[in-house]
Design an enzyme around this catalytic site. Sequence first.
Site, PDB file in Angstrom:
ATOM      1  N   LYS A  34     -23.911 -10.298  25.621  1.00  0.00           N
ATOM      2  CA  LYS A  34     -23.383 -10.708  24.316  1.00  0.00           C
ATOM      3  C   LYS A  34     -22.500 -11.936  24.541  1.00  0.00           C
ATOM      4  O   LYS A  34     -21.352 -11.827  24.954  1.00  0.00           O
ATOM      5  CB  LYS A  34     -22.547  -9.614  23.648  1.00  0.00           C
ATOM      6  CG  LYS A  34     -22.174  -9.983  22.190  1.00  0.00           C
ATOM      7  CD  LYS A  34     -20.849  -9.437  21.736  1.00  0.00           C
ATOM      8  CE  LYS A  34     -19.677 -10.251  22.141  1.00  0.00           C
ATOM      9  NZ  LYS A  34     -19.573 -11.608  21.486  1.00  0.00           N
ATOM     10  N   CYS A  51      -8.575 -20.431  31.431  1.00  0.00           N
ATOM     11  CA  CYS A  51      -7.621 -19.361  31.725  1.00  0.00           C
ATOM     12  C   CYS A  51      -6.840 -19.644  33.002  1.00  0.00           C
ATOM     13  O   CYS A  51      -5.742 -19.111  33.192  1.00  0.00           O
ATOM     14  CB  CYS A  51      -8.338 -18.017  31.814  1.00  0.00           C
ATOM     15  SG  CYS A  51      -9.782 -18.034  32.880  1.00  0.00           S
TER      16      CYS A  51
END
Length: 485
Positions: free
Chosen positions: A174, A282
Amino acid sequence: MLEKRQFYINGQWVNPAAPRDCQVINPSNEEPCAVISLGDQADTDAAVAAAKAAFPAWAATPPSERARLVRKILDQYEARLHEFAEAISMEMGAPIDFALSDQAPCLPWHTNNFLTAFESIEWVRPLGPQAPGAAVVMEPIGVVGLITPWNWPVNQIALKAIPAMLAGCTCVLKPSEESPLNAMLFAEFCHDAGIPAGVFNLVNGDGAGVGSQLSVHPDVEMISFTGSTRAGRAISKAAADSLKRVTLELGGKGANVLFADADEKAVERSVKRMMENTGQSCNAPSRLLVERSVYEQTVAKAVAVAETIKVGPAHEKGPHIGPVVNKRQWDQIQGYIQKGIDEGARLVTGGPGLPEGFNRGFYVKPTIFADVKPGMTIEKEEIFGPVLCVIPFETEEEAVKIANDTPYGLTNYVQTMDPAKANRMGHKLKSGMVEMNGKSRGAGSFFGGVKQSGRAREGGIWGLEEFLEPKGISGYDFTVKDAAE
């Protein structure tokens, strides 16, 4: 506008069980560039069922054959590189040159490193001379759910889908609904490479829908997730009832400790690394800790570097930075910039609002705050935009204390020409990774953190082993040729 409503399930592109359109917005101009469909429970179930049915044969496929098929994915990549990079650029805002040089090449980089590490796996290994006849067998965990983000989309697909398939797992991906087009091209690469039906499946959706459905699905043995710490917590809780393995790669608030003896390129390198990908990484070095004796001159150098960084549309060639991914991110970054001003940090370049010359698109000025104090909102929270916080320190011990005073622990950075000091800092900084003086950790190293950055270890042999389970067997006869090998 592209119409990409179908999902890739069991080797075919299929229509969603129920139409649920979602526009993909080009962040350079705020216009829709594609329409996809968001899946529902029936789509998730179909993809998981296909993966479950394909698992026994794929797990039994000789490792050399799995490697051969995965290697063929790279042939598809080479043939369609520009199309791949253009999709990334259009959907998430990476400038096209950066998409070609850094974003898209994550696929061959990681794939080749995994293939190298894959050759060293001992699928059946003796426990040791102290335990004659005791064997440890490495087996694929089963069906895995892969949930990937929008900021480095290909990087995360490569770090999850490639090792999962090599290990013998079957998977359901996904991708982020913000950047699904590159993932759909990856599905085409897999199909055209001859990956068997059901081994790789793709269902578009959002976190609350397909993401949650994969997290609780009884036939999914593992979830590999990259995204926010908040979402990582939710996935861990959702997966707990079925006792899935969950690997998480989450947020960060990296400290970049610059000592007075840093090399002359350290400031430029530090600022450009922070602004790369418009600060949407990140592992961005978003807190620049500077030794007091060189603090003011470092701030001045940082401002000079930041003011050379141009902002522009993703489709234009050049070394500029592009927009952030969407309006929500833009609003959030603007809120942090205003918070920095309100809490008394010294704004030395950039600031709120669109850059000069722009009236649409989600563009952010490269922004630097000086005199940031530990505990300020912009020092503690992940901004995920081109905003650098500069903080002075007096001693090595104070720098370590400030750097480690965060709930995150992904990547920290050190700039010093003193090897002993660099080694000490490498040991003292509490993070999964530490980078010294701009040097890469190298091919085959892992990516992963500690604390609230999650504890996944993605890349190299560690990334492969995340998808494997060891089984202990006694009375094993190592003279018999084993099909698993």
